[in-house]
Motif scaffolding. Structure first.
Motif, PDB file in Angstrom:
ATOM      1  N   GLY A 224       0.815  -1.207   0.000  1.00  0.00           N
ATOM      2  CA  GLY A 224       0.000   0.000   0.000  1.00  0.00           C
ATOM      3  C   GLY A 224       0.843   1.249   0.000  1.00  0.00           C
ATOM      4  N   VAL A 225       0.191   2.369  -0.279  1.00  0.00           N
ATOM      5  CA  VAL A 225       0.827   3.684  -0.258  1.00  0.00           C
ATOM      6  C   VAL A 225      -0.066   4.617   0.551  1.00  0.00           C
ATOM      7  N   PRO A 226       0.490   5.652   1.160  1.00  0.00           N
ATOM      8  CA  PRO A 226      -0.338   6.574   1.956  1.00  0.00           C
ATOM      9  C   PRO A 226      -1.245   7.414   1.070  1.00  0.00           C
ATOM     10  N   GLU A 227      -2.374   7.781   1.632  1.00  0.00           N
ATOM     11  CA  GLU A 227      -3.282   8.678   0.928  1.00  0.00           C
ATOM     12  C   GLU A 227      -2.956  10.117   1.298  1.00  0.00           C
ATOM     13  N   PHE A 228      -2.948  10.976   0.296  1.00  0.00           N
ATOM     14  CA  PHE A 228      -2.697  12.398   0.518  1.00  0.00           C
ATOM     15  C   PHE A 228      -4.038  13.123   0.408  1.00  0.00           C
ATOM     16  N   ARG A 229      -4.564  13.507   1.553  1.00  0.00           N
ATOM     17  CA  ARG A 229      -5.869  14.155   1.593  1.00  0.00           C
ATOM     18  C   ARG A 229      -5.701  15.665   1.732  1.00  0.00           C
ATOM     19  N   ALA A 230      -6.547  16.386   1.026  1.00  0.00           N
ATOM     20  CA  ALA A 230      -6.541  17.843   1.164  1.00  0.00           C
ATOM     21  C   ALA A 230      -7.140  18.223   2.522  1.00  0.00           C
ATOM     22  N   ARG A 231      -6.495  19.126   3.219  1.00  0.00           N
ATOM     23  CA  ARG A 231      -6.950  19.535   4.549  1.00  0.00           C
ATOM     24  C   ARG A 231      -7.385  20.997   4.522  1.00  0.00           C
ATOM     25  N   ILE A 232      -8.506  21.234   5.121  1.00  0.00           N
ATOM     26  CA  ILE A 232      -9.056  22.580   5.212  1.00  0.00           C
ATOM     27  C   ILE A 232      -8.820  23.101   6.634  1.00  0.00           C
ATOM     28  N   ASP A 233      -8.246  24.284   6.739  1.00  0.00           N
ATOM     29  CA  ASP A 233      -8.009  24.907   8.040  1.00  0.00           C
ATOM     30  C   ASP A 233      -9.317  25.554   8.497  1.00  0.00           C
ATOM     31  N   ASP A 234     -10.029  24.852   9.390  1.00  0.00           N
ATOM     32  CA  ASP A 234     -11.342  25.365   9.803  1.00  0.00           C
ATOM     33  C   ASP A 234     -11.236  26.650  10.603  1.00  0.00           C
ATOM     34  N   THR A 235     -10.058  26.894  11.197  1.00  0.00           N
ATOM     35  CA  THR A 235      -9.926  28.142  11.953  1.00  0.00           C
ATOM     36  C   THR A 235      -9.887  29.364  11.049  1.00  0.00           C
ATOM     37  N   ALA A 236      -9.611  29.130   9.741  1.00  0.00           N
ATOM     38  CA  ALA A 236      -9.546  30.251   8.807  1.00  0.00           C
ATOM     39  C   ALA A 236     -10.851  30.430   8.040  1.00  0.00           C
ATOM     40  N   VAL A 237     -11.879  29.646   8.364  1.00  0.00           N
ATOM     41  CA  VAL A 237     -13.141  29.694   7.629  1.00  0.00           C
ATOM     42  C   VAL A 237     -14.218  30.285   8.518  1.00  0.00           C
ATOM     43  N   SER A 238     -14.743  31.415   8.105  1.00  0.00           N
ATOM     44  CA  SER A 238     -15.867  32.036   8.817  1.00  0.00           C
ATOM     45  C   SER A 238     -16.959  32.494   7.869  1.00  0.00           C
ATOM     46  N   SER A 239     -16.781  32.211   6.570  1.00  0.00           N
ATOM     47  CA  SER A 239     -17.772  32.615   5.567  1.00  0.00           C
ATOM     48  C   SER A 239     -17.608  31.729   4.338  1.00  0.00           C
ATOM     49  N   PRO A 240     -18.615  31.686   3.439  1.00  0.00           N
ATOM     50  CA  PRO A 240     -18.458  30.917   2.190  1.00  0.00           C
ATOM     51  C   PRO A 240     -17.250  31.353   1.367  1.00  0.00           C
ATOM     52  N   ALA A 241     -16.933  32.635   1.390  1.00  0.00           N
ATOM     53  CA  ALA A 241     -15.772  33.110   0.631  1.00  0.00           C
ATOM     54  C   ALA A 241     -14.476  32.531   1.211  1.00  0.00           C
ATOM     55  N   ASP A 242     -14.413  32.463   2.557  1.00  0.00           N
ATOM     56  CA  ASP A 242     -13.221  31.862   3.184  1.00  0.00           C
ATOM     57  C   ASP A 242     -13.109  30.388   2.819  1.00  0.00           C
ATOM     58  N   LEU A 243     -14.251  29.684   2.776  1.00  0.00           N
ATOM     59  CA  LEU A 243     -14.233  28.260   2.426  1.00  0.00           C
ATOM     60  C   LEU A 243     -13.748  28.064   0.993  1.00  0.00           C
ATOM     61  N   ARG A 244     -14.235  28.915   0.082  1.00  0.00           N
ATOM     62  CA  ARG A 244     -13.769  28.819  -1.312  1.00  0.00           C
ATOM     63  C   ARG A 244     -12.275  29.074  -1.403  1.00  0.00           C
ATOM     64  N   ALA A 245     -11.778  30.020  -0.633  1.00  0.00           N
ATOM     65  CA  ALA A 245     -10.345  30.321  -0.649  1.00  0.00           C
ATOM     66  C   ALA A 245      -9.537  29.146  -0.123  1.00  0.00           C
ATOM     67  N   GLU A 246     -10.018  28.478   0.942  1.00  0.00           N
ATOM     68  CA  GLU A 246      -9.311  27.330   1.491  1.00  0.00           C
ATOM     69  C   GLU A 246      -9.305  26.158   0.509  1.00  0.00           C
ATOM     70  N   VAL A 247     -10.438  25.943  -0.163  1.00  0.00           N
ATOM     71  CA  VAL A 247     -10.498  24.864  -1.160  1.00  0.00           C
ATOM     72  C   VAL A 247      -9.532  25.150  -2.306  1.00  0.00           C
ATOM     73  N   ALA A 248      -9.474  26.398  -2.763  1.00  0.00           N
ATOM     74  CA  ALA A 248      -8.543  26.756  -3.833  1.00  0.00           C
ATOM     75  C   ALA A 248      -7.099  26.570  -3.390  1.00  0.00           C
ATOM     76  N   ARG A 249      -6.807  26.904  -2.118  1.00  0.00           N
ATOM     77  CA  ARG A 249      -5.444  26.727  -1.611  1.00  0.00           C
ATOM     78  C   ARG A 249      -5.063  25.250  -1.559  1.00  0.00           C
ATOM     79  N   ALA A 250      -5.983  24.401  -1.079  1.00  0.00           N
ATOM     80  CA  ALA A 250      -5.704  22.969  -1.010  1.00  0.00           C
ATOM     81  C   ALA A 250      -5.523  22.381  -2.401  1.00  0.00           C
ATOM     82  N   ALA A 251      -6.350  22.824  -3.353  1.00  0.00           N
ATOM     83  CA  ALA A 251      -6.215  22.327  -4.733  1.00  0.00           C
ATOM     84  C   ALA A 251      -4.879  22.750  -5.330  1.00  0.00           C
ATOM     85  N   ALA A 252      -4.452  23.974  -5.062  1.00  0.00           N
ATOM     86  CA  ALA A 252      -3.165  24.441  -5.589  1.00  0.00           C
ATOM     87  C   ALA A 252      -2.020  23.633  -5.003  1.00  0.00           C
TER      88      ALA A 252
END
Length: 388
Positions: A224-252
């Motif tokens: 087997g090999v380890p899975e690399f999961r995208a992690r969202i920093d919930d402390t930086a999310v307080s609005s939908p715009a923050d969530l979109r920014a975190e998702v874009a950062r994880a994707a990048a």
């Protein structure tokens, strides 16, 4: 590789197999691919030139008999039968084609080519003509017929442990037009097409593809090999715009990591491209690496448009031994097949280089007295100068 328009999607893991989907938000609609399955009981022989043929066959099969209707077949090993026995020996039918890539009869806009075999033919034909200069070290056979025949081994996808299960359970994304296949996180193959419908139709053919020795051994050795999961920093999310920014950062971050994993793919500086067929405005080509022993070596084939964008891609990773054979042949050709000059370029002696040629399977190209002299020199103990 100009993979403009392709975006790496979230990876999927099954055992030691990691598949990274390649998504194409804007598919290519004027170049379509589909499978032409030949059946499991057929063997292909392609006439490359009037004196050269390329043969891909099932292991342990020999062309030994002809069917009663006059069509050729390959028998499954040696078979004994009574003289008055009826019926045909057990075997597989043979198919003959004229070229690796050939326009279909009465359909000039349709091209038939053998996936990966087109690339493998280019590797097998590497400096096939043998020495261009009649050095006295080379055997008369090498000067007369060159390197023919060349034989290389590969593993079918069905033989790679875990690959069939992975292909069955992996999710296919709506915009998926390709994938990067890793075994034990070693890049095994890249596959790209132009349209999502084509990928869905051709996805099962990945089990019919050929894979190198390294891929097979890694699949056997690693569970087997380890899975690399995208992690969202919930402390930086307080609005939908923050969530979109975190998702874009994880994707990048994932795109950057995927680019690092795929760094072994050849580019314009580390490959030699041979154009095979023109399908205006597209071009079918195959490529060979520089055979650098210190890096990954992939051969493959691709279809590009006028701007160089990849519309089709399929690669095969060479084993270390196959890369060394390509490195020896390429270095020999650059030095006009002169043994002494090639040995100097490789930083070794003539005797050691002859030994490398012999271990690589090219000993039959050299004269017997050259081989014997090199063996004797390697067995001779080093001379020590002593002073009183």
């Amino acid at each position: 590789m100009n993979l403009t328009g392709l975006v790496a999607g979230p990876p999927q893991v099954w055992g030691s197999v990691r598949l990274v989907p390649l998504l194409r938000p804007e598919p290519i609609t004027d170049l379509r691919l589909h499978a032409h399955l030949r059946g499991d009981n057929e063997l292909s022989i392609v006439d490359v030139t009037p004196r050269t043929s390329y043969i891909a066959f099932i292991p342990h099969a020999f062309v030994a008999t002809w069917t009663r209707d006059g069509s050729p077949a390959a028998a499954f090993g040696t078979q004994l039968a009574d003289a008055d026995a009826t019926g045909e020996p057990r075997g597989i039918r043979l198919r003959f084609d004229r070229r690796m890539a050939r326009a279909r009869r009465n359909e000039p806009e349709r091209l038939r080519f053998l996936p990966l075999h087109l690339a493998l033919e280019g590797y097998l034909a590497l400096h096939l003509g043998g020495p261009s200069v009649a050095w006295q070290d080379w055997s008369a056979r090498a000067l007369r017929v060159g390197l023919s025949p060349r034989i290389e081994a590969a593993y079918a996808g069905t033989w790679v442990p875990g690959l069939d299960d992975a292909m069955r359970v992996f999710e296919i994304h709506p915009d998926q037009c390709g994938m990067m296949l890793y075994v034990a996180d070693a890049l095994a193959s890249a596959f790209v097409v132009g349209h999502p419908d084509d990928y869905r139709a051709l996805h099962p053919t990945l089990l019919r593809d050929m894979y190198g020795e390294l891929v097979y051994r890694y699949a056997v050795m690693y569970d087997g090999v380890p899975e690399f999961r995208a992690r969202i920093d919930d402390t930086a999310v307080s609005s939908p715009a923050d969530l979109r920014a975190e998702v874009a950062r994880a994707a990048a971050q994932w795109h950057t990591f995927h680019g690092t994993m795929a760094a072994g793919l050849p580019d314009a500086e580390t490959s030699t491209v041979d154009k095979v067929y023109r399908l205006a405005p597209y071009t079918l080509s195959r490529f060979l690496p520089t055979f650098d022993p210190d890096r990954e070596n992939h051969i493959g084939e691709l279809i590009t448009d006028g701007s160089g964008r990849v519309a089709y891609l399929k690669t095969f990773r060479l084993s270390a031994a196959q890369a060394r054979r390509g490195h020896l042949l390429s270095t020999l050709a650059r030095h006009d097949w002169n043994l002494d000059a090639t040995a100097t370029a490789l930083g070794s002696t003539r005797e050691d280089f002859v030994g490398r040629m012999e271990r690589a399977g090219f000993g039959a190209l050299l004269r017997q007295d050259v081989l014997d002299a090199a063996r004797a020199a390697r067995r001779r103990p080093p001379r020590i100068n002593r002073r009183r």
